[in-house]
Design an enzyme around this catalytic site. Sequence first.
Site, PDB file in Angstrom:
ATOM      1  N   HIS A  63       0.844  -1.210   0.000  1.00 29.33           N
ATOM      2  CA  HIS A  63       0.000   0.000   0.000  1.00 29.33           C
ATOM      3  C   HIS A  63       0.871   1.249   0.000  1.00 29.33           C
ATOM      4  O   HIS A  63       1.360   1.672   1.045  1.00 29.33           O
ATOM      5  CB  HIS A  63      -0.920  -0.013   1.225  1.00 29.33           C
ATOM      6  CG  HIS A  63      -1.915   1.099   1.222  1.00 29.33           C
ATOM      7  ND1 HIS A  63      -3.195   0.951   1.710  1.00 29.33           N
ATOM      8  CD2 HIS A  63      -1.842   2.390   0.807  1.00 29.33           C
ATOM      9  CE1 HIS A  63      -3.844   2.090   1.594  1.00 29.33           C
ATOM     10  NE2 HIS A  63      -3.045   2.985   1.052  1.00 29.33           N
ATOM     11  N   HIS A  65       1.680   5.231  -2.214  1.00 29.68           N
ATOM     12  CA  HIS A  65       1.268   6.251  -3.185  1.00 29.68           C
ATOM     13  C   HIS A  65       2.521   6.799  -3.857  1.00 29.68           C
ATOM     14  O   HIS A  65       3.356   7.409  -3.195  1.00 29.68           O
ATOM     15  CB  HIS A  65       0.508   7.376  -2.481  1.00 29.68           C
ATOM     16  CG  HIS A  65      -0.760   6.899  -1.836  1.00 29.68           C
ATOM     17  ND1 HIS A  65      -1.984   6.942  -2.475  1.00 29.68           N
ATOM     18  CD2 HIS A  65      -0.995   6.335  -0.631  1.00 29.68           C
ATOM     19  CE1 HIS A  65      -2.921   6.439  -1.674  1.00 29.68           C
ATOM     20  NE2 HIS A  65      -2.346   6.059  -0.544  1.00 29.68           N
ATOM     21  N   LEU A  66       2.631   6.563  -5.175  1.00 30.30           N
ATOM     22  CA  LEU A  66       3.834   7.018  -5.887  1.00 30.30           C
ATOM     23  C   LEU A  66       3.615   8.336  -6.624  1.00 30.30           C
ATOM     24  O   LEU A  66       4.574   8.939  -7.103  1.00 30.30           O
ATOM     25  CB  LEU A  66       4.319   5.934  -6.862  1.00 30.30           C
ATOM     26  CG  LEU A  66       4.827   4.649  -6.199  1.00 30.30           C
ATOM     27  CD1 LEU A  66       5.242   3.623  -7.257  1.00 30.30           C
ATOM     28  CD2 LEU A  66       5.981   4.934  -5.242  1.00 30.30           C
ATOM     29  N   ASN A  97      -4.818   6.650  -6.961  1.00 28.82           N
ATOM     30  CA  ASN A  97      -5.309   8.038  -6.872  1.00 28.82           C
ATOM     31  C   ASN A  97      -4.289   9.037  -7.410  1.00 28.82           C
ATOM     32  O   ASN A  97      -3.824   9.932  -6.728  1.00 28.82           O
ATOM     33  CB  ASN A  97      -5.759   8.394  -5.444  1.00 28.82           C
ATOM     34  CG  ASN A  97      -4.645   8.302  -4.418  1.00 28.82           C
ATOM     35  OD1 ASN A  97      -3.638   7.657  -4.632  1.00 28.82           O
ATOM     36  ND2 ASN A  97      -4.836   8.955  -3.280  1.00 28.82           N
ATOM     37  N   ASP A 155      -8.649   3.508  -3.172  1.00 31.25           N
ATOM     38  CA  ASP A 155      -7.965   4.081  -2.002  1.00 31.25           C
ATOM     39  C   ASP A 155      -7.741   5.587  -2.133  1.00 31.25           C
ATOM     40  O   ASP A 155      -7.375   6.097  -3.179  1.00 31.25           O
ATOM     41  CB  ASP A 155      -6.617   3.416  -1.724  1.00 31.25           C
ATOM     42  CG  ASP A 155      -6.003   3.992  -0.453  1.00 31.25           C
ATOM     43  OD1 ASP A 155      -6.663   3.933   0.601  1.00 31.25           O
ATOM     44  OD2 ASP A 155      -4.893   4.541  -0.515  1.00 31.25           O
ATOM     45  N   HIS A 182     -10.331   1.123   1.116  1.00 25.74           N
ATOM     46  CA  HIS A 182     -10.177   2.243   2.046  1.00 25.74           C
ATOM     47  C   HIS A 182     -11.559   2.418   2.656  1.00 25.74           C
ATOM     48  O   HIS A 182     -12.508   2.754   1.945  1.00 25.74           O
ATOM     49  CB  HIS A 182      -9.733   3.475   1.255  1.00 25.74           C
ATOM     50  CG  HIS A 182      -9.773   4.759   2.006  1.00 25.74           C
ATOM     51  ND1 HIS A 182      -8.628   5.467   2.323  1.00 25.74           N
ATOM     52  CD2 HIS A 182     -10.804   5.490   2.494  1.00 25.74           C
ATOM     53  CE1 HIS A 182      -8.960   6.575   2.981  1.00 25.74           C
ATOM     54  NE2 HIS A 182     -10.282   6.618   3.089  1.00 25.74           N
ATOM     55  N   HIS A 235      -5.260  -0.186   5.848  1.00 27.42           N
ATOM     56  CA  HIS A 235      -4.908   0.583   7.070  1.00 27.42           C
ATOM     57  C   HIS A 235      -5.938   0.521   8.204  1.00 27.42           C
ATOM     58  O   HIS A 235      -6.536   1.538   8.563  1.00 27.42           O
ATOM     59  CB  HIS A 235      -4.598   2.035   6.717  1.00 27.42           C
ATOM     60  CG  HIS A 235      -5.485   2.692   5.688  1.00 27.42           C
ATOM     61  ND1 HIS A 235      -6.855   2.692   5.744  1.00 27.42           N
ATOM     62  CD2 HIS A 235      -5.165   3.378   4.559  1.00 27.42           C
ATOM     63  CE1 HIS A 235      -7.337   3.350   4.707  1.00 27.42           C
ATOM     64  NE2 HIS A 235      -6.329   3.777   3.975  1.00 27.42           N
ATOM     65  N   ASP A 308       1.492   2.830   3.645  1.00 27.86           N
ATOM     66  CA  ASP A 308       0.647   3.915   3.135  1.00 27.86           C
ATOM     67  C   ASP A 308       1.498   5.163   2.877  1.00 27.86           C
ATOM     68  O   ASP A 308       1.065   6.282   3.161  1.00 27.86           O
ATOM     69  CB  ASP A 308      -0.515   4.236   4.096  1.00 27.86           C
ATOM     70  CG  ASP A 308      -1.660   4.983   3.403  1.00 27.86           C
ATOM     71  OD1 ASP A 308      -1.567   5.224   2.174  1.00 27.86           O
ATOM     72  OD2 ASP A 308      -2.640   5.324   4.087  1.00 27.86           O
ATOM     73  N   GLY A 327      -1.776  12.497   5.138  1.00 25.43           N
ATOM     74  CA  GLY A 327      -0.765  11.534   4.697  1.00 25.43           C
ATOM     75  C   GLY A 327       0.641  11.845   5.169  1.00 25.43           C
ATOM     76  O   GLY A 327       1.010  13.006   5.343  1.00 25.43           O
TER      77      GLY A 327
HETATM   78  O1  DOR Z   1      -3.296   9.650   4.656  1.00 29.06           O
HETATM   79  C1  DOR Z   1      -3.695   9.323   3.546  1.00 29.06           C
HETATM   80  N1  DOR Z   1      -3.073   9.728   2.422  1.00 29.06           N
HETATM   81  N2  DOR Z   1      -4.768   8.551   3.466  1.00 29.06           N
HETATM   82  C2  DOR Z   1      -5.349   8.285   2.301  1.00 29.06           C
HETATM   83  O2  DOR Z   1      -6.332   7.624   2.313  1.00 29.06           O
HETATM   84  C3  DOR Z   1      -4.831   8.858   1.056  1.00 29.06           C
HETATM   85  C4  DOR Z   1      -3.418   9.182   1.161  1.00 29.06           C
HETATM   86  C5  DOR Z   1      -2.968  10.085   0.066  1.00 29.06           C
HETATM   87  O3  DOR Z   1      -3.196   9.789  -1.107  1.00 29.06           O
HETATM   88  O4  DOR Z   1      -2.322  11.115   0.374  1.00 29.06           O
HETATM   89 ZN    ZN Z   2      -6.533   4.952   2.314  1.00 24.46          ZN
HETATM   90 ZN    ZN Z   3      -3.409   4.994   0.911  1.00 28.16          ZN
END
Ligand code: DOR
Ligand code: ZN
Ligand code: ZN
Length: 430
Positions: A63, A65-66, A97, A155, A182, A235, A308, A327
Amino acid sequence: MSVWIINGNVWDTASGSLQKKHIRLEGEQIAEIVDGSAVPDTGSAEVIDAAGKLVSAGFIDMHVHLRDPGFEYKEDMATGTRSAAKGGFTTIACMPNTRPSVDTPETVKYILDKNAAEGVVKVLPYAAITKNQLGRELTDFAALKEAGAIGFTDDGVGVQSAQMMKDAMALAQSMNMPIIAHCEDNTLVEGLYVSEGSFSRKHGLKGIPNESEAIHVGRDVLLSEATGVHYHVCHVSTEQSVRLIRLAKQIGVRVTAEVCPHHLVLSDEDIPGFDSNWKMNPPLRTPRDVEAVIEALEDGTIDMIVTDHAPHSAEEKARGMQLAPFGIVGFETAFPLLYTKFVLTGKWTLGFLLERMTTDPARVFGLPTGRLEQGAPADLTIVDLDNERAVDPSAFASKSNNTPFGGWKLQGWTVATIVDGKIVYNESAN
Ligand code: DOR
Ligand code: ZN
Ligand code: ZN
């Protein structure tokens, strides 16, 4: 090409201890693992001396986010995968996302191609459940799977419609793909940014209630039971979600779950003030919830640890706690944090932590990696377990440095990371 990693310490599950081994990599595979008493004839192979260091199967993070495509000012394929490698991760699964969101085969292919060209670890893309993650219309699951997506998730947001989720699960099940969720009911969280607890009360804020997560977990467990799909909960952060997942597992629902390092080591009582580096979604919950997720990981209710990893720019995070995005970054602190807080304190064995970051994610998602054994892919991580160092966010390989752990003194820093037999991170070369 052959590589010998000599004198390293490998976790031995049978004896529950570290044992010295020599490991030979041949091309992209682990060719042999031999007893560490005598150094083998290494011939013309490249030799890495891992004396005194832990050698583990490379960590897996299901999990992350790139931010590529679309938000490259936060992170991109090159920096995100380098940050992962620096944290000891050799396989990561990225969330859809982005901009555009990963809702077409073209975007799945973009990610795979970009990683092949610029990345340094294995990147497994998830695709969106709904177009543009708006919750209105399902994406083309068959085409996305065909392009290389490994599962479906929106997510960043929860799928608000139960019917939409049920349709998604039925379709995913028909093609033997997992749904990753999510869990968040929007009607309970609108405009809120910290959880209901001592921090929210102290500052007179309305807090995010635990039910906002657990309501989706409960709904989706029922939908998973009805459709038979493999349902994976993102999460997990509350006691209520844990209870539901535990019950679901007991009655044979195909549910699995993950937890993040920050939800294992921090509660809302630790938030020092209005600092957006402590803002993430799900939010830090109460100490009671922290206890519950730790216990759930220990008893197998929660299957694995994920970061995450959620990079955001300094400018965005400077908007103040209310306006900043949710995040925190996670790759470069995950293992040292958990090793220091749970293994060095005697709560967990090193083997327990390693399994949650290697074999368990591989088992749940059917990956060929995550095993340190002959014939497995040559994805390995070499870690210095002894050297204590303070977290320095300005030195992260990530483009972003949004972390609440700056200055924390930790042990368990990765010194080298190997993917398919190639060294992709080497501390002494950096
Ligand atoms: O803390 C988070 N950041 N929770 C999420 O569900 C999305 C993620 C993000 O894309 O920044
Ligand atoms: Zn999430
Ligand atoms: Zn996430």
